[in-house]
Design an enzyme around this catalytic site. Structure first.
Site, mmCIF file in Angstrom:
data_model
loop_
_atom_site.group_PDB
_atom_site.id
_atom_site.type_symbol
_atom_site.label_atom_id
_atom_site.label_comp_id
_atom_site.label_asym_id
_atom_site.label_seq_id
_atom_site.Cartn_x
_atom_site.Cartn_y
_atom_site.Cartn_z
ATOM 1 C CB SER A 168 -0.901 -0.002 1.240
ATOM 2 O OG SER A 168 -1.699 1.156 1.293
ATOM 3 C CG ASN A 219 -10.672 5.347 1.319
ATOM 4 O OD1 ASN A 219 -11.005 5.877 2.381
ATOM 5 N ND2 ASN A 219 -11.050 5.809 0.147
ATOM 6 C CD GLU A 220 -4.537 0.951 -1.170
ATOM 7 O OE1 GLU A 220 -4.722 0.954 -2.399
ATOM 8 O OE2 GLU A 220 -3.404 0.983 -0.643
ATOM 9 C CG MET A 221 -3.999 2.657 7.520
ATOM 10 S SD MET A 221 -3.322 4.203 8.174
ATOM 11 C CE MET A 221 -1.760 4.291 7.307
#
Length: 265
Positions: free
Chosen positions: A8, A78-80
């Protein structure tokens, strides 16, 4: 059992990430997902959200490559958040210029993290990856040598980044639908002039892209923006969206070009 490494990162940090991917590839890690690296990116015929859901729902090890750019990217945050909800195994790796005290969000500050140019930690990370994926141990000092070369490359990149930080810059701090006009984008820019003299911004060209590949381009010519010596300021622009399908809440990356001249008046 872990079967995938998902990296990421912010697209503006892809030069750093490529060094990390090269190391994992030379180690023969079998399954790497990294959107900015050819061969490891999300396939063109896949829906980005379905693909990420499928990958993150499996037995993934998340590698966060943290930087100032990362925390400015809604897609990265958002990925986190998604990885935190899924309680995934993760490792935080910082770019050289990013400070530990700037870490925030779902990252546990008590969990060990390291900078990409830390030889001992990088070697330890690769050894951990080798054990997780049950890979053969490379002969002799192979791991040490590839880590040393990667760190030389990373340090050069960091030097270039530090040099560029001394130049007159414009960065995107935010972009959204203008609250006062739904047909316009409101763009928040930070302009920095590190010079000892005033400058006149003549042309400002902005290119932005969202997660679906839709883009929006805007050129302000003449820009007619003045920056005083050592000035650091915020500028707001409101521009018509037109026919662009770009979605600001899905913003992924941007490119900004400047043309300026020394102001003598």
């Amino acid at each position: 059992m872990i079967d995938t490494i998902f990296i990421s990162h912010a697209h503006r940090d892809e030069v750093y990430v490529r060094e990390l991917v090269n190391l994992l590839t030379m180690l023969k890690v079998p399954n790497i997902v990294c959107s900015s690296y050819p061969g490891y990116h999300i396939p063109n015929d896949e829906d980005i959200y379905e693909y990420l859901h499928k990958k993150l729902s499996g037995n993934s090890w998340i590698i966060y490559v943290l930087s100032e750019h990362y925390y400015r990217s809604p897609a990265c945050l958002n990925e986190m958040g998604a990885c935190w909800i899924l309680n995934k195994k993760y490792t935080a790796i910082l770019t050289p210029a990013f400070d530990y005290k700037e870490m925030k969000g779902a990252i546990n500050p008590n969990q060990v993290s390291f900078k990409l140019n830390d030889l001992d930690r990088l070697y330890e990370f690769l050894e951990n990856a080798r054990e997780v994926f049950k890979l053969d141990k490379p002969p002799g000092t192979f791991l040490v040598k590839i880590c040393e070369q990667a760190i030389r490359n990373v340090n050069q990149l960091a030097d270039d980044e530090k040099r560029d930080s001394k130049l007159i810059t414009c960065s995107l701090e935010g972009i959204r639908i203008d609250p006062k006009d739904s047909l316009c984008l409101q763009i928040r820019l930070r302009l920095k002039n590190p010079e000892e003299h005033d400058i006149q911004l003549d042309v400002l060209k902005i290119e932005v892209e969202d997660e679906n590949g839709a883009s929006f381009n805007y050129t302000l010519n003449p820009a007619d923006i003045k920056l005083y010596s050592l000035e650091n300021k915020i500028v707001f622009l409101s521009v018509k969206i037109g026919d662009s399908k770009y979605e600001p809440y899905l913003h992924q990356n941007e490119k900004i070009d400047l043309k300026f001249s020394r102001d003598v008046w």
